[in-house]
Design an enzyme around this catalytic site. Structure first.
Site, short mmCIF file in Angstrom:
data_model
loop_
_atom_site.label_atom_id
_atom_site.label_comp_id
_atom_site.label_asym_id
_atom_site.label_seq_id
_atom_site.Cartn_x
_atom_site.Cartn_y
_atom_site.Cartn_z
N SER A 88 41.90 54.94 36.39
CA SER A 88 42.81 54.10 37.17
C SER A 88 42.42 54.14 38.66
O SER A 88 41.32 53.72 39.03
CB SER A 88 44.25 54.55 36.94
N ARG A 113 45.94 48.70 47.79
CA ARG A 113 46.35 48.80 46.39
C ARG A 113 47.71 49.47 46.27
O ARG A 113 48.60 48.99 45.56
CB ARG A 113 45.29 49.61 45.62
N HIS A 199 49.14 48.90 35.00
CA HIS A 199 48.20 48.42 33.98
C HIS A 199 48.89 47.56 32.92
O HIS A 199 48.67 47.71 31.72
CB HIS A 199 47.44 49.59 33.37
#
Length: 300
Positions: A88, A113, A199
């Site tokens: 990740s 992010r 995700h």
């Protein structure tokens, strides 16, 4: 062959990086540079802060990135990877350590992010749950069924190791899936203490924001192949790496397959750079029965 691997969010702890900073002048320089880039003293929170302070997304992700990358850089000539991978968030650490991104660009992407994911979590609240001891295909089947029945999102997200898969989605859909998965034979279905559905499709707004930042960032050819989460394959082409990184926020983390592919490519030693030992535990389970595989931390 050596594979260096880098952990993701969740590996953080108060005090992380302090020993590195005290023992390596180079580490101190990087940490101070990070404080300047981020516009706040992240080192104060990492070294002497509180658990709550460190749990802030804008802090957690840069903190794990910094500890991971600086740990690798402080190895000097001992950082000699034949391949790298990251789980990740750790994929950006791996790309930076392998030279596909500069330290400055890697940190800026991580900061973007983190902020984008935080906003997405606030706009589309969600959660994740670890499913233990149930076949991956069965988990995928039940998640698809719950999504179809409820109209809410729940998907298989992190394929961590055999017998451990993390699902992600809205709170209602994850709760419904957990119930169904336990009824189907899962040993445990444990909701994780996270603030969002990482995700999963719920991260689409964050992906769009991160895509703009990635498009404005220069990528270089890494010093070795980088195995990426979205397809578990090795990449050295800067353009391919860029596109895979864009897809990563809404796609699953195919960690089990990544490790298997690295072993198939000749990896015999896995070295985890960063806080904690989570990846070491996963790799041991993935490589169970293969006595030729060595798994250790960077400081060992």
């Amino acid at each position: 062959m050596k594979a260096f691997v880098f952990p993701g969010q969740g590996a953080q702890f108060v005090g992380m990086g302090r020993e590195l900073c005290e023992q390596h002048p180079t580490a101190k320089e990087y940490f101070e540079q990070a404080n300047d880039i981020l516009g706040f003293r992240i080192t104060d929170i990492m070294f002497e802060g509180t658990d709550e302070g460190l749990k802030q997304t804008k802090v957690t992700q840069p903190a794990v990135f910094l500890h991971s990358v600086i740990s690798a850089l402080c190895l000097g000539q001992a950082f000699n990877p034949d391949m790298v991978a990251g789980h990740s968030l750790g994929e950006i650490s791996a790309l930076t350590a392998a030279g596909a991104l500069t330290f400055e660009d890697g940190l800026r992407l991580v900061a973007t992010r983190a902020q984008a994911m935080q906003k997405a979590c606030e706009a589309c609240p969600g959660t994740m749950a670890a499913i233990i001891a149930l076949d991956d295909a069965k988990i995928e089947e039940i998640c698809a069924k719950v999504t179809a029945e409820t109209g809410e999102v729940v998907v298989a997200a992190n394929y961590n190791c055999p017998g451990q898969l993390v699902i992600s989605g809205t709170e209602a859909a994850v709760a419904a899936a957990c119930t169904a998965l336990k009824e189907a034979g899962a040993k445990r279905a444990l909701v994780l203490p996270v603030s969002g559905a990482f995700h999963s499709p719920l991260m689409q707004p964050a992906q769009e924001e991160l895509e703009a930042a990635i498009a404005a960032t220069q990528f270089h050819t890494p010093v070795c192949p980088v195995y990426q989460n979205v397809d578990a394959c090795a990449h050295t082409d800067a353009g391919e790496i860029r596109q895979n990184l864009i897809k990563q926020l809404t796609a699953g983390v195919l960690w089990t397959k990544e490790v298997q592919n690295m072993v198939a490519a000749g990896a015999t030693e896995f070295i985890e750079c960063g806080p904690g030992k989570a990846l070491q535990g996963m790799i041991v389970k993935i490589c169970k029965g293969n006595d030729a595989i060595i798994v250790k931390g960077a400081a060992e």
